[in-house]
Scaffold this motif. Structure first.
Motif, PDB file in Angstrom:
ATOM      1  N   ASP A 124       4.529  -0.183  -4.055  1.00 49.73           N
ATOM      2  CA  ASP A 124       4.061  -0.329  -5.429  1.00 49.73           C
ATOM      3  C   ASP A 124       4.095  -1.792  -5.829  1.00 49.73           C
ATOM      4  O   ASP A 124       4.615  -2.650  -5.097  1.00 49.73           O
ATOM      5  CB  ASP A 124       4.895   0.522  -6.392  1.00 49.73           C
ATOM      6  CG  ASP A 124       6.372   0.155  -6.384  1.00 49.73           C
ATOM      7  OD1 ASP A 124       6.700  -1.019  -6.625  1.00 49.73           O
ATOM      8  OD2 ASP A 124       7.196   1.040  -6.104  1.00 49.73           O
TER       9      ASP A 124
ATOM     10  N   ASP B  79      -3.340  -3.353  -1.814  1.00 52.71           N
ATOM     11  CA  ASP B  79      -4.257  -2.282  -2.189  1.00 52.71           C
ATOM     12  C   ASP B  79      -4.508  -2.366  -3.697  1.00 52.71           C
ATOM     13  O   ASP B  79      -3.566  -2.569  -4.484  1.00 52.71           O
ATOM     14  CB  ASP B  79      -3.643  -0.920  -1.835  1.00 52.71           C
ATOM     15  CG  ASP B  79      -4.594   0.237  -2.072  1.00 52.71           C
ATOM     16  OD1 ASP B  79      -5.807  -0.007  -2.215  1.00 52.71           O
ATOM     17  OD2 ASP B  79      -4.129   1.386  -2.116  1.00 52.71           O
TER      18      ASP B  79
ATOM     19  N   GLU C  86     -14.692  -2.011  -6.383  1.00 50.76           N
ATOM     20  CA  GLU C  86     -14.273  -2.088  -7.780  1.00 50.76           C
ATOM     21  C   GLU C  86     -14.919  -3.336  -8.384  1.00 50.76           C
ATOM     22  O   GLU C  86     -14.293  -4.368  -8.562  1.00 50.76           O
ATOM     23  CB  GLU C  86     -12.739  -2.191  -7.862  1.00 50.76           C
ATOM     24  CG  GLU C  86     -11.976  -1.185  -7.023  1.00 50.76           C
ATOM     25  CD  GLU C  86     -11.878   0.171  -7.696  1.00 50.76           C
ATOM     26  OE1 GLU C  86     -12.306   0.274  -8.870  1.00 50.76           O
ATOM     27  OE2 GLU C  86     -11.371   1.107  -7.067  1.00 50.76           O
TER      28      GLU C  86
ATOM     29  N   ASP D 224       0.870  -1.175   0.000  1.00 52.35           N
ATOM     30  CA  ASP D 224       0.000   0.000   0.000  1.00 52.35           C
ATOM     31  C   ASP D 224       0.903   1.220   0.000  1.00 52.35           C
ATOM     32  O   ASP D 224       1.873   1.276   0.754  1.00 52.35           O
ATOM     33  CB  ASP D 224      -0.902   0.009   1.233  1.00 52.35           C
ATOM     34  CG  ASP D 224      -2.053   1.002   1.114  1.00 52.35           C
ATOM     35  OD1 ASP D 224      -1.777   2.199   0.902  1.00 52.35           O
ATOM     36  OD2 ASP D 224      -3.212   0.576   1.244  1.00 52.35           O
TER      37      ASP D 224
ATOM     38  N   SER E 261      -9.555  -2.126  -0.807  1.00 54.09           N
ATOM     39  CA  SER E 261      -9.901  -0.977  -1.625  1.00 54.09           C
ATOM     40  C   SER E 261     -10.705   0.023  -0.814  1.00 54.09           C
ATOM     41  O   SER E 261     -11.445  -0.352   0.096  1.00 54.09           O
ATOM     42  CB  SER E 261     -10.712  -1.414  -2.852  1.00 54.09           C
ATOM     43  OG  SER E 261     -11.108  -0.298  -3.636  1.00 54.09           O
TER      44      SER E 261
ATOM     45  N   HIS F 235      -2.461   4.719  -9.963  1.00 51.06           N
ATOM     46  CA  HIS F 235      -3.511   4.562  -8.956  1.00 51.06           C
ATOM     47  C   HIS F 235      -4.840   4.139  -9.587  1.00 51.06           C
ATOM     48  O   HIS F 235      -5.894   4.698  -9.304  1.00 51.06           O
ATOM     49  CB  HIS F 235      -3.694   5.851  -8.145  1.00 51.06           C
ATOM     50  CG  HIS F 235      -2.532   6.149  -7.261  1.00 51.06           C
ATOM     51  ND1 HIS F 235      -1.442   6.895  -7.684  1.00 51.06           N
ATOM     52  CD2 HIS F 235      -2.262   5.788  -5.977  1.00 51.06           C
ATOM     53  CE1 HIS F 235      -0.572   7.002  -6.699  1.00 51.06           C
ATOM     54  NE2 HIS F 235      -1.042   6.337  -5.654  1.00 51.06           N
ATOM     55  N   ARG F 236      -4.752   3.133 -10.432  1.00 49.74           N
ATOM     56  CA  ARG F 236      -5.955   2.580 -11.051  1.00 49.74           C
ATOM     57  C   ARG F 236      -6.165   1.151 -10.557  1.00 49.74           C
ATOM     58  O   ARG F 236      -6.743   0.950  -9.512  1.00 49.74           O
ATOM     59  CB  ARG F 236      -5.848   2.657 -12.574  1.00 49.74           C
ATOM     60  CG  ARG F 236      -5.896   4.104 -13.083  1.00 49.74           C
ATOM     61  CD  ARG F 236      -5.807   4.187 -14.589  1.00 49.74           C
ATOM     62  NE  ARG F 236      -5.845   5.579 -15.032  1.00 49.74           N
ATOM     63  CZ  ARG F 236      -5.600   5.975 -16.274  1.00 49.74           C
ATOM     64  NH1 ARG F 236      -5.307   5.077 -17.217  1.00 49.74           N
ATOM     65  NH2 ARG F 236      -5.659   7.263 -16.606  1.00 49.74           N
ATOM     66  N   THR F 237      -5.656   0.176 -11.302  1.00 52.45           N
ATOM     67  CA  THR F 237      -5.850  -1.210 -10.887  1.00 52.45           C
ATOM     68  C   THR F 237      -4.524  -1.969 -10.846  1.00 52.45           C
ATOM     69  O   THR F 237      -4.461  -3.163 -11.136  1.00 52.45           O
ATOM     70  CB  THR F 237      -6.831  -1.930 -11.832  1.00 52.45           C
ATOM     71  OG1 THR F 237      -6.336  -1.827 -13.180  1.00 52.45           O
ATOM     72  CG2 THR F 237      -8.216  -1.334 -11.737  1.00 52.45           C
ATOM     73  N   GLU F 238      -3.449  -1.267 -10.456  1.00 52.83           N
ATOM     74  CA  GLU F 238      -2.134  -1.906 -10.390  1.00 52.83           C
ATOM     75  C   GLU F 238      -2.120  -3.088  -9.422  1.00 52.83           C
ATOM     76  O   GLU F 238      -1.446  -4.093  -9.657  1.00 52.83           O
ATOM     77  CB  GLU F 238      -1.069  -0.887  -9.984  1.00 52.83           C
ATOM     78  CG  GLU F 238      -0.758   0.173 -11.021  1.00 52.83           C
ATOM     79  CD  GLU F 238      -1.721   1.364 -10.994  1.00 52.83           C
ATOM     80  OE1 GLU F 238      -1.501   2.321 -11.742  1.00 52.83           O
ATOM     81  OE2 GLU F 238      -2.689   1.314 -10.200  1.00 52.83           O
TER      82      GLU F 238
ATOM     83  N   GLU G 150     -13.653  -5.239 -12.182  1.00 58.36           N
ATOM     84  CA  GLU G 150     -12.298  -5.763 -12.159  1.00 58.36           C
ATOM     85  C   GLU G 150     -12.136  -6.851 -11.115  1.00 58.36           C
ATOM     86  O   GLU G 150     -11.533  -7.897 -11.354  1.00 58.36           O
ATOM     87  CB  GLU G 150     -11.285  -4.640 -11.909  1.00 58.36           C
ATOM     88  CG  GLU G 150     -11.205  -3.603 -13.010  1.00 58.36           C
ATOM     89  CD  GLU G 150     -12.252  -2.506 -12.855  1.00 58.36           C
ATOM     90  OE1 GLU G 150     -13.114  -2.616 -11.962  1.00 58.36           O
ATOM     91  OE2 GLU G 150     -12.194  -1.539 -13.639  1.00 58.36           O
TER      92      GLU G 150
ATOM     93  N   ARG H  73      -5.441   0.041  -5.764  1.00 55.98           N
ATOM     94  CA  ARG H  73      -4.907   1.208  -6.487  1.00 55.98           C
ATOM     95  C   ARG H  73      -3.564   1.618  -5.900  1.00 55.98           C
ATOM     96  O   ARG H  73      -3.486   2.035  -4.749  1.00 55.98           O
ATOM     97  CB  ARG H  73      -5.899   2.366  -6.409  1.00 55.98           C
ATOM     98  CG  ARG H  73      -7.248   2.025  -7.025  1.00 55.98           C
ATOM     99  CD  ARG H  73      -8.118   3.236  -7.197  1.00 55.98           C
ATOM    100  NE  ARG H  73      -9.397   2.908  -7.795  1.00 55.98           N
ATOM    101  CZ  ARG H  73     -10.212   3.779  -8.356  1.00 55.98           C
ATOM    102  NH1 ARG H  73      -9.882   5.061  -8.383  1.00 55.98           N
ATOM    103  NH2 ARG H  73     -11.361   3.404  -8.880  1.00 55.98           N
TER     104      ARG H  73
END
Length: 220
Positions: free
Chosen positions: A35, A54, A89, A9, A85, A61-64, A92, A56
């Motif tokens: 990351d 996490d 979401e 996160d 999250s 900061h989308r769906t990594e 996805e 995002r």
């Protein structure tokens, strides 16, 4: 057995608080990442029992986190994954979960405040089970669909029981939530297995496969 956990996160304060919570509950946090690339490196290095990820994360900061989870499930099938999250979401997450429900969880971050439920869900997925955010389950049940599905054979109460199974609830917990007896829940579950065409294996295996059918058919 002490669960070995990796956290991913980019919010350092949240990650630190989560680490303290897990350690207080007897888990061992063997690595932290901000990351997806760092997460995958930590998993390769430590081979943890569980990754808490996490959805995002940087750079966009989308769906990594979802992409990283798919990679974990492909490369390190022995590592369970709990996705977190701030928001539901739906599309996805359902696509990922429908790829195989064993050892996967999905919860909203604010649900971590319910420590007993959160820690229980982590142990549930680490043992090969499934724990799905109740809000997501509710949204799935409300989705329109076309054509006939196996779950359409289930009664309203059987669908409630299956939804509770998707959340990772045990039979006694389902009985308490629905206001019935444990034996009644067991009867509903046996009928669910029968209607979904799940052959006799272990109870835990059939519960996971029932949830998998449920998730797959919600995407149709």
């Amino acid at each position: 057995m002490t669960l070995r956990v990796v956290l991913a996160d980019d919010e350092v304060l949240f990650r630190t608080g989560l680490r303290h919570l897990l350690e207080h509950e007897g888990m061992s946090v063997v690595g932290e990442a901000g990351d997806a690339d760092a997460l995958l490196a930590l998993i390769e290095e430590h081979g943890p029992d569980l990754a808490i990820v996490d959805i995002r994360m940087p750079p966009l900061h989308r769906t990594e986190g979802l992409a990283a989870t798919a990679a974990i499930r492909a490369r390190y099938p022995g590592t369970a994954v709990m996705l977190l999250s701030a928001h539901v979401e739906t599309e996805e997450a359902v696509q990922l979960l429908a790829g195989g429900a064993r050892g996967i969880g999905y919860m909203l971050k604010d649900r971590c405040g319910d420590v007993a439920a959160f820690i229980g869900a982590l142990h549930q997925i680490a043992a090969g089970g499934t724990a799905i955010e109740p809000t997501l389950v509710t949204l799935l049940l409300q989705r329109p669909h076309r054509g006939h599905r196996a779950i359409d054979e289930l009664t309203h109460r059987e669908r409630e029981v299956l939804a509770a199974m998707a959340e990772g609830k045990s039979n006694p917990a389902i009985a308490r939530a629905l206001g019935c007896t444990k034996r009644t829940v067991e009867s509903h579950i046996m009928r669910i297995f029968d209607k979904l065409g799940l052959e006799i294996h272990t109870e835990d295996d059939r519960r996971v496969r029932a949830v998998l059918v449920y998730l797959k058919e919600q995407t149709r």
